[in-house]
Design a protein around this motif. Structure first.
Motif, PDB file in Angstrom:
ATOM      1  N   GLY A 311       0.799  -1.228   0.000  1.00 30.06           N
ATOM      2  CA  GLY A 311       0.000   0.000   0.000  1.00 30.06           C
ATOM      3  C   GLY A 311       0.828   1.272   0.000  1.00 30.06           C
ATOM      4  N   ASP A 312       2.156   1.148   0.186  1.00 31.62           N
ATOM      5  CA  ASP A 312       3.009   2.339   0.278  1.00 31.62           C
ATOM      6  C   ASP A 312       3.437   2.830  -1.099  1.00 31.62           C
ATOM      7  OD1 ASP A 312       4.481  -0.062  -0.020  1.00 31.62           O
ATOM      8  OD2 ASP A 312       6.325   0.997   0.467  1.00 31.62           O
ATOM      9  N   GLU A 313       3.834   4.064  -1.145  1.00 32.20           N
ATOM     10  CA  GLU A 313       4.552   4.632  -2.278  1.00 32.20           C
ATOM     11  C   GLU A 313       3.918   4.282  -3.628  1.00 32.20           C
ATOM     12  OE1 GLU A 313       8.970   4.920  -0.267  1.00 32.20           O
ATOM     13  OE2 GLU A 313       8.485   3.083  -1.365  1.00 32.20           O
ATOM     14  N   ALA A 314       2.660   4.657  -3.770  1.00 30.12           N
ATOM     15  CA  ALA A 314       1.935   4.406  -5.024  1.00 30.12           C
ATOM     16  C   ALA A 314       1.564   5.749  -5.665  1.00 30.12           C
ATOM     17  CB  ALA A 314       0.684   3.573  -4.758  1.00 30.12           C
ATOM     18  N   GLY A 361      -1.283  -3.097   6.255  1.00 36.49           N
ATOM     19  CA  GLY A 361      -0.662  -2.311   5.196  1.00 36.49           C
ATOM     20  C   GLY A 361       0.147  -1.164   5.764  1.00 36.49           C
ATOM     21  N   TRP A 362       1.067  -0.634   4.959  1.00 36.44           N
ATOM     22  CA  TRP A 362       1.866   0.531   5.350  1.00 36.44           C
ATOM     23  C   TRP A 362       0.949   1.735   5.545  1.00 36.44           C
ATOM     24  CZ3 TRP A 362       6.454  -1.068   6.734  1.00 36.44           C
ATOM     25  CH2 TRP A 362       7.084  -2.117   6.059  1.00 36.44           C
ATOM     26  N   ASP A 363       1.446   2.778   6.227  1.00 35.88           N
ATOM     27  CA  ASP A 363       0.541   3.831   6.702  1.00 35.88           C
ATOM     28  C   ASP A 363      -0.105   4.653   5.585  1.00 35.88           C
ATOM     29  OD1 ASP A 363       2.514   5.925   6.199  1.00 35.88           O
ATOM     30  OD2 ASP A 363       3.447   5.405   8.096  1.00 35.88           O
ATOM     31  N   SER A 378       3.017   1.593  10.823  1.00 37.87           N
ATOM     32  CA  SER A 378       3.413   3.006  10.803  1.00 37.87           C
ATOM     33  C   SER A 378       4.901   3.118  10.548  1.00 37.87           C
ATOM     34  CB  SER A 378       3.056   3.626  12.160  1.00 37.87           C
ATOM     35  OG  SER A 378       3.285   5.010  12.155  1.00 37.87           O
ATOM     36  N   TRP A 379       5.270   3.623   9.384  1.00 34.48           N
ATOM     37  CA  TRP A 379       6.706   3.676   9.034  1.00 34.48           C
ATOM     38  C   TRP A 379       7.209   5.090   8.830  1.00 34.48           C
ATOM     39  CZ3 TRP A 379       9.092   5.160   4.310  1.00 34.48           C
ATOM     40  CH2 TRP A 379       8.224   5.445   3.248  1.00 34.48           C
ATOM     41  N   ARG A 380       6.350   6.030   8.360  1.00 36.68           N
ATOM     42  CA  ARG A 380       6.815   7.406   8.154  1.00 36.68           C
ATOM     43  C   ARG A 380       6.724   8.119   9.502  1.00 36.68           C
ATOM     44  NH1 ARG A 380       3.030   8.980   3.159  1.00 36.68           N
ATOM     45  NH2 ARG A 380       1.560   8.056   4.632  1.00 36.68           N
ATOM     46  N   CYS A 403      13.614   2.445  13.526  1.00 33.53           N
ATOM     47  CA  CYS A 403      13.515   1.011  13.190  1.00 33.53           C
ATOM     48  C   CYS A 403      14.036   0.631  11.813  1.00 33.53           C
ATOM     49  CB  CYS A 403      12.061   0.566  13.297  1.00 33.53           C
ATOM     50  SG  CYS A 403      11.405   0.683  14.958  1.00 33.53           S
ATOM     51  N   TYR A 404      14.579   1.607  11.038  1.00 34.84           N
ATOM     52  CA  TYR A 404      15.011   1.267   9.679  1.00 34.84           C
ATOM     53  C   TYR A 404      16.488   0.867   9.685  1.00 34.84           C
ATOM     54  CZ  TYR A 404      10.856   1.864   6.858  1.00 34.84           C
ATOM     55  OH  TYR A 404       9.633   1.673   6.272  1.00 34.84           O
ATOM     56  N   LEU A 405      16.683  -0.435   9.592  1.00 35.43           N
ATOM     57  CA  LEU A 405      18.033  -0.972   9.744  1.00 35.43           C
ATOM     58  C   LEU A 405      18.813  -0.919   8.436  1.00 35.43           C
ATOM     59  CD1 LEU A 405      17.255  -3.965  12.138  1.00 35.43           C
ATOM     60  CD2 LEU A 405      17.719  -1.567  12.673  1.00 35.43           C
ATOM     61  N   ILE A 454      14.387  -4.237   7.160  1.00 34.68           N
ATOM     62  CA  ILE A 454      15.650  -4.341   6.435  1.00 34.68           C
ATOM     63  C   ILE A 454      15.364  -4.302   4.938  1.00 34.68           C
ATOM     64  CG2 ILE A 454      17.762  -5.676   6.100  1.00 34.68           C
ATOM     65  CD1 ILE A 454      17.176  -6.979   8.847  1.00 34.68           C
ATOM     66  N   TRP A 455      15.525  -3.102   4.382  1.00 35.45           N
ATOM     67  CA  TRP A 455      15.393  -2.900   2.930  1.00 35.45           C
ATOM     68  C   TRP A 455      16.768  -3.110   2.316  1.00 35.45           C
ATOM     69  CZ3 TRP A 455      10.468  -2.667   1.613  1.00 35.45           C
ATOM     70  CH2 TRP A 455       9.547  -2.200   2.557  1.00 35.45           C
ATOM     71  N   THR A 456      16.815  -3.862   1.220  1.00 32.05           N
ATOM     72  CA  THR A 456      18.125  -4.397   0.815  1.00 32.05           C
ATOM     73  C   THR A 456      18.688  -3.803  -0.482  1.00 32.05           C
ATOM     74  OG1 THR A 456      17.060  -6.238  -0.317  1.00 32.05           O
ATOM     75  CG2 THR A 456      17.691  -6.577   1.995  1.00 32.05           C
TER      76      THR A 456
HETATM   77  C1  ACM Z   1       8.521   1.736   3.043  1.00 34.53           C
HETATM   78  O1  ACM Z   1       9.613   1.928   3.618  1.00 34.53           O
HETATM   79  N1  ACM Z   1       8.339   2.112   1.795  1.00 34.53           N
HETATM   80  C2  ACM Z   1       7.426   1.096   3.718  1.00 34.53           C
END
Ligand code: ACM
Ligand code: ZN
Length: 519
Positions: A311-314, A361-363, A378-380, A403-405, A454-456
């Motif tokens: 659901g994010d970044e659309a 879903g993402w926020d 909730s990420w932003r 929390c963003y590693l 963990i975004w890679t």
């Molecule tokens: C995200 O970091 N796009 C959820």
């Protein structure tokens, strides 16, 4: 004598009685044979002891026994208590997950050579005499892993799960679909992985460098591998929550099936990072047929109550220009493209709820109106989580600020491997307060817990994932288990100094932090 440094810190630990010694002729007494065998399996490689598992013990004395004692149901399904004295270890829990957490406590209390996969001779397998009563502050304690930007084989997924279990996490959020690669085999749509699982090449350096490596890249998990991962996780008390992204982060799927986009053609599995304008069309009914078919196969693989739909970044550019999307806005009486996304998510939620699952879903799913039963991640920052909880929705807190590693671990970015240009040192992770003050008292129960992500993009290798995870994920585990009111960073660093050699014993790569390194 080993010390009693534990991560996460137990709710109550008291040193008392005689030291405990695990002897070669110990017996495991357990009604649940599989649980007893699991503990024997943890203790065997390093000690070489083949501890028998018995349903009941004929002997009058509790000497040389490890007793797994089932107790009446407790409020906390993950609670356990442990007493260690002499040659008796007694672990009590009401539920399987409580016992599994107790096993990890035992592993951390014995000399760290217990973590070796080979026999270590000459070690006295002792720990201080003690009593522990333990339960977590939060029911959702997760780590997320993006396997879309870079793909990590099943062997690493299992190691990742083992490490989650070691720190008493209970949720693995598996981010399976991305613009840069679709990683889950779907039998009905084989092109998703045949085509969408691979990209022509990958950007070198930051997303806008303009330089590419010329190396085809890709991979995916077969359904058999996914079943294996789910069973492996379940045996270790971990729920895998799959994420199938919609409507955004869909370029790999659109490359495989271009008719699912607003433009019908011109897609290419993305070779660089950043946000793509191309997303699933919200006007075409066949998009929903497709998504429901995909989710149908995902539901058969993942027993998780929660299904993450992204659901994010659309971005709404394509929907604004698409006759089918505009017709949908008209026919559904929607005000704009944000309401169209909201309508999209509600439609998927209805489908999931009818099958007994919950949508997560993402926020961004708050924009244009939240689906009636949705849980928000909730990420932003924490704002989305605050708004959702105060509106009576459940929330998982994963603010990027704590929390963003994938962010740099040090302000001295030049001495760190390339990362997304943001900074999150261990000290800041340690300040992570899961429940913000802006959530009213009567709504606080909506905060299920939290997780690290963990975004890679900048982690092509699994040992780099480990480096970014540790030690920060340990601090997250501690915060989610205890939620300490007072945070003493110097004390954390000292505990880590004691503990981090355990990661060496487990063969894990980690950042030797400035303060905690010199063990
Ligand atoms: C995200 O970091 N796009 C959820
Ligand atoms: Zn469209």
């Amino acid at each position: 004598m080993t010390d009693t440094t534990l991560f996460p810190q137990p709710a109550r630990l008291e040193i008392s009685g005689q030291p405990y010694a695990l002897m070669k002729d110990a017996r495991i007494i357990a009604e649940d044979r599989a649980l007893g065998e699991a503990l024997a399996g943890y203790l065997r490689p390093a000690t070489g002891f083949a501890l028998p598992v018995l349903a009941a013990d004929g002997a009058a004395s509790a000497d040389n026994t490890i007793i797994l004692e089932a107790i009446a149901a407790s409020d906390s399904p993950e609670a356990y208590s442990l007493t260690a004295s002499g040659t008796t270890l007694r672990l009590r829990a009401a539920h399987r997950r409580g016992f599994l957490h107790g096993f990890q406590t035992i592993r951390q209390l014995l000399p760290r050579q217990i973590l070796s996969s080979e026999v270590v001779p000459g070690v006295e397998w002792t720990m201080p005499g003690l009593e522990i009563d333990d339960e977590p502050a939060f029911g959702w304690r997760g780590l997320h892993l993006d396997v879309g930007r870079h793909f990590f084989p099943l062997d690493f997924i299992k190691k990742f799960i083992d490490l989650l279990a070691f720190y008493k996490f209970n949720t693995f959020h598996w981010h399976l679909t991305e613009d840069q690669g679709w990683r889950i085999e779907i039998k009905k749509y084989p092109r998703l992985t045949e085509v969408g699982g691979f990209r022509a090449e990958t950007v070198v350096g930051l997303s806008n460098s303009g330089e590419y490596d010329g190396q085809p890249y890709g991979g995916f998990y077969t359904q058999d591998e996914i079943r294996e991962a789910v069973a492996y996780a379940e045996a270790r008390g971990i729920t895998i929550v799959p994420e199938i992204e919609m409507p955004g982060h869909a370029v790999a799927a659109l490359t495989a099936y271009p008719q699912l986009g607003c433009r019908d053609e011109g897609y290419q599995v993305r070779r660089r990072w950043s946000i793509a304008k191309d997303i699933f069309c919200a006007g075409k009914d066949e998009v929903f047929t497709f998504l429901e078919d995909v989710l149908d196969e995902a539901l058969a693989l993942f027993p998780s109550e929660y299904i993450h739909i992204g659901g994010d970044e659309a971005p709404k550019d394509r929907w604004e220009a698409c006759p089918a999307c505009q017709a949908r806005i008209q026919s559904e009486g929607l005000a704009d493209e944000h309401e169209l996304q909201s309508w999209f998510i509600r439609r998927i939620e209805g489908w999931l709820n009818a099958r007994g699952r919950k949508l997560l879903g993402w926020d961004e799913i708050l924009e244009g109106g939240l689906a009636p039963n949705a849980t928000v991640m909730s990420w932003r920052g924490s704002e989305g989580g605050i708004a959702a909880a105060n509106a009576g929705h459940d929330v998982v807190m994963t603010p990027n600020t704590y929390c963003y590693l994938d962010y740099y671990q040090s302000h001295d970015t030049d001495s760190e491997p390339l990362a997304i240009p943001s900074i999150l040192p261990l000290e800041q992770v340690w300040d992570y307060v899961v429940i913000p003050e802006q959530i009213t008292k009567e709504k606080r129960h909506h905060i299920l817990g939290g997780q690290g992500n963990i975004w890679t993009e900048y982690m092509p290798e699994s040992d780099h994932v480990e480096y970014m995870m540790f030690p920060r994920a340990i601090a997250i585990a501690d915060v989610l288990w205890n939620h300490p009111q007072e945070r003493n960073y110097a004390a954390l660093v000292e505990r880590l100094r004691q503990h981090l050699p355990s990661l060496d014993a487990l063969g894990v790569n980690y950042r030797r932090t400035d303060e905690a390194a010199s063990a």
